[in-house]
Scaffold this motif. Sequence first.
Motif, mmCIF file in Angstrom:
data_model
loop_
_atom_site.group_PDB
_atom_site.id
_atom_site.type_symbol
_atom_site.label_atom_id
_atom_site.label_comp_id
_atom_site.label_asym_id
_atom_site.label_seq_id
_atom_site.Cartn_x
_atom_site.Cartn_y
_atom_site.Cartn_z
ATOM 1 N N MET A 8 72.097 113.302 52.445
ATOM 2 C CA MET A 8 71.358 112.880 53.429
ATOM 3 C C MET A 8 70.173 112.048 52.920
ATOM 4 S SD MET A 8 71.507 116.050 56.066
ATOM 5 C CE MET A 8 70.382 115.157 57.431
ATOM 6 N N ASP A 9 69.450 111.090 53.783
ATOM 7 C CA ASP A 9 68.327 110.406 52.809
ATOM 8 C C ASP A 9 67.224 110.528 54.031
ATOM 9 O OD1 ASP A 9 67.014 108.881 51.042
ATOM 10 O OD2 ASP A 9 68.117 107.128 51.637
ATOM 11 N N ALA A 10 66.061 110.262 53.145
ATOM 12 C CA ALA A 10 64.638 110.218 53.987
ATOM 13 C C ALA A 10 63.704 109.172 53.458
ATOM 14 C CB ALA A 10 64.157 111.663 54.051
ATOM 15 N N VAL A 11 62.912 108.809 54.287
ATOM 16 C CA VAL A 11 61.938 107.705 53.569
ATOM 17 C C VAL A 11 60.518 108.448 53.298
ATOM 18 C CG1 VAL A 11 62.659 105.774 54.704
ATOM 19 C CG2 VAL A 11 60.835 107.194 56.025
ATOM 20 N N ILE A 12 60.089 107.959 52.248
ATOM 21 C CA ILE A 12 58.743 108.429 51.801
ATOM 22 C C ILE A 12 57.445 107.869 52.601
ATOM 23 C CG2 ILE A 12 57.253 109.148 49.603
ATOM 24 C CD1 ILE A 12 59.979 108.663 48.272
ATOM 25 N N LEU A 13 56.550 108.728 53.354
ATOM 26 C CA LEU A 13 55.385 108.207 53.935
ATOM 27 C C LEU A 13 54.186 109.111 53.441
ATOM 28 C CD1 LEU A 13 57.097 107.779 57.539
ATOM 29 C CD2 LEU A 13 56.822 106.146 55.879
ATOM 30 N N THR A 14 53.361 108.601 52.515
ATOM 31 C CA THR A 14 52.468 109.471 51.921
ATOM 32 C C THR A 14 50.940 109.137 52.371
ATOM 33 O OG1 THR A 14 52.384 108.042 50.031
ATOM 34 C CG2 THR A 14 53.887 110.034 49.955
ATOM 35 N N HIS A 15 50.959 107.920 52.962
ATOM 36 C CA HIS A 15 49.414 107.508 53.557
ATOM 37 C C HIS A 15 49.063 108.140 54.734
ATOM 38 C CE1 HIS A 15 46.300 104.647 53.865
ATOM 39 N NE2 HIS A 15 46.359 104.451 52.638
ATOM 40 N N ASN A 16 47.691 108.131 54.806
ATOM 41 C CA ASN A 16 47.261 108.579 56.356
ATOM 42 C C ASN A 16 47.702 107.683 57.410
ATOM 43 O OD1 ASN A 16 46.171 110.686 54.974
ATOM 44 N ND2 ASN A 16 44.003 109.885 54.821
ATOM 45 N N ILE A 17 47.768 106.412 57.101
ATOM 46 C CA ILE A 17 48.010 105.483 57.958
ATOM 47 C C ILE A 17 49.333 105.438 58.314
ATOM 48 C CG2 ILE A 17 48.815 103.348 56.832
ATOM 49 C CD1 ILE A 17 46.863 101.696 58.616
ATOM 50 N N ASP A 18 50.301 106.205 57.822
ATOM 51 C CA ASP A 18 51.800 106.412 58.219
ATOM 52 C C ASP A 18 52.089 107.021 59.498
ATOM 53 O OD1 ASP A 18 52.920 104.681 56.118
ATOM 54 O OD2 ASP A 18 52.785 106.539 54.763
ATOM 55 N N LEU B 21 58.722 97.315 54.642
ATOM 56 C CA LEU B 21 59.745 98.034 53.829
ATOM 57 C C LEU B 21 59.377 99.760 54.066
ATOM 58 C CD1 LEU B 21 60.113 95.960 50.582
ATOM 59 C CD2 LEU B 21 61.330 95.835 52.979
ATOM 60 N N PHE B 22 60.717 100.576 53.645
ATOM 61 C CA PHE B 22 60.404 101.968 53.539
ATOM 62 C C PHE B 22 61.096 102.112 52.226
ATOM 63 C CE2 PHE B 22 60.323 100.934 58.034
ATOM 64 C CZ PHE B 22 59.239 101.809 58.553
ATOM 65 N N LYS B 23 60.642 103.001 51.511
ATOM 66 C CA LYS B 23 61.184 103.778 50.147
ATOM 67 C C LYS B 23 61.736 104.858 50.435
ATOM 68 C CE LYS B 23 57.956 104.873 46.983
ATOM 69 N NZ LYS B 23 57.282 104.712 45.771
ATOM 70 N N ASN B 24 62.939 105.126 50.051
ATOM 71 C CA ASN B 24 63.893 106.266 50.255
ATOM 72 C C ASN B 24 63.672 107.374 48.984
ATOM 73 O OD1 ASN B 24 65.626 105.083 48.176
ATOM 74 N ND2 ASN B 24 67.237 104.990 49.601
ATOM 75 N N LEU B 25 64.583 108.299 49.210
ATOM 76 C CA LEU B 25 64.583 109.380 48.131
ATOM 77 C C LEU B 25 64.896 108.817 46.908
ATOM 78 C CD1 LEU B 25 65.727 112.274 50.173
ATOM 79 C CD2 LEU B 25 63.462 111.637 49.828
ATOM 80 N N ASP B 26 65.673 107.909 46.764
ATOM 81 C CA ASP B 26 66.003 107.023 45.384
ATOM 82 C C ASP B 26 65.258 106.047 45.009
ATOM 83 O OD1 ASP B 26 68.301 108.821 45.226
ATOM 84 O OD2 ASP B 26 69.487 107.541 46.273
ATOM 85 N N HIS B 27 64.175 106.249 45.619
ATOM 86 C CA HIS B 27 63.159 104.923 45.368
ATOM 87 C C HIS B 27 63.661 103.513 45.458
ATOM 88 C CE1 HIS B 27 59.634 107.570 43.477
ATOM 89 N NE2 HIS B 27 60.199 108.297 44.423
ATOM 90 N N LYS B 28 64.379 103.318 46.607
ATOM 91 C CA LYS B 28 64.971 102.209 46.881
ATOM 92 C C LYS B 28 64.281 101.684 48.351
ATOM 93 C CE LYS B 28 69.253 102.591 44.531
ATOM 94 N NZ LYS B 28 70.821 102.825 44.462
ATOM 95 N N TYR B 29 64.039 100.218 48.638
ATOM 96 C CA TYR B 29 63.465 99.683 49.760
ATOM 97 C C TYR B 29 64.460 99.382 50.517
ATOM 98 C CZ TYR B 29 59.216 99.946 46.687
ATOM 99 O OH TYR B 29 58.136 100.452 46.020
ATOM 100 N N MET B 30 63.940 99.698 51.776
ATOM 101 C CA MET B 30 64.849 99.364 53.098
ATOM 102 C C MET B 30 64.023 98.846 54.142
ATOM 103 S SD MET B 30 67.732 102.286 53.207
ATOM 104 C CE MET B 30 66.369 103.667 53.725
ATOM 105 N N THR B 31 64.459 97.875 54.955
ATOM 106 C CA THR B 31 63.553 97.614 56.295
ATOM 107 C C THR B 31 64.036 98.862 57.078
ATOM 108 O OG1 THR B 31 65.694 96.280 57.153
ATOM 109 C CG2 THR B 31 64.058 95.132 55.589
#
Length: 275
Positions: free
Chosen positions: A103-113, A35-45
């Motif tokens: 426009m939208d974006a996904v949140i990737l904050t971990h080093n493994i991302d 899953l990927f969390k977007n700017l509205d904190h909703k999850y998407m595949t």
Amino acid sequence: EKESYEKYWDDISPFIKFGCLKDEKFCEKMSDYVLFKNLDHKYMTLKECIEKNGGKAEPEEKTEGENAEQSAEKKEAEKTTIYYVTDEQQQSQYINMFKAAKMDAVILTHNIDQPFISQLEQKNEGIKFQRIDADLTEDFKEDGEDLKEMTEELTATFKKALNNEQLDVKVEKLKNENISSMMTLSEESRRMQDMMKMYGMDANMFGGANGATLVLNANHPLVKYVAEHKDDETNVPLICQQLYDLAMMAHKQLSPEEMTQFIARSNQILLALAK
């Protein structure tokens, strides 16, 4: 089940992604469950991310008669860009611009991302990940006159004020007149710098602000002032330095020395206003 899975996703995602990087079979089984969390904190595949950004989840077949070079060029042009954020606070200016442009974006904050999205790009030729501050899309710009002359003048002024001949400056007319300056760094340069840091190499060999480009908004009053009063030796250097630091602060953390200078300069500007 999906709602329950989403609640735990932030906690388990680093382990899932690590497993995908280490085990090919595990990666194939989990491909529809990452899953990927977007700017509205909703999850998407991943499939939903691709479709939301106007792409197709399934790659198109090669057209008959196309050679390998034509096919590669077509694939690159047709790639769906998935934008991402690594720090919601630091990159808030860019996030606000994206939201204003719907426009939208996904949140990737971990080093493994970072290694994980590189793997996804290898497995899915039709997509590419790009950080939210990598470039300015046409959605943020106004159609207007040629800014070549203004760009040359402002580039010379900022290089002199910042004492940096390697500085890369771009002038654009942004739709949002409240934004004075910002930094962009291409995704390729960013990943190269990350790799160099990982191997203990000096990323400063890219020049300028570590390869970043200072983007000035031609619609902003401060940028207009600098362009129209380049001979003002009192105020213009201060404005240039302040605009540069403000742009850098939204791009990355300032060094202790840079932050000290920024605070001292801010106090100097406030004192000048109080007189």
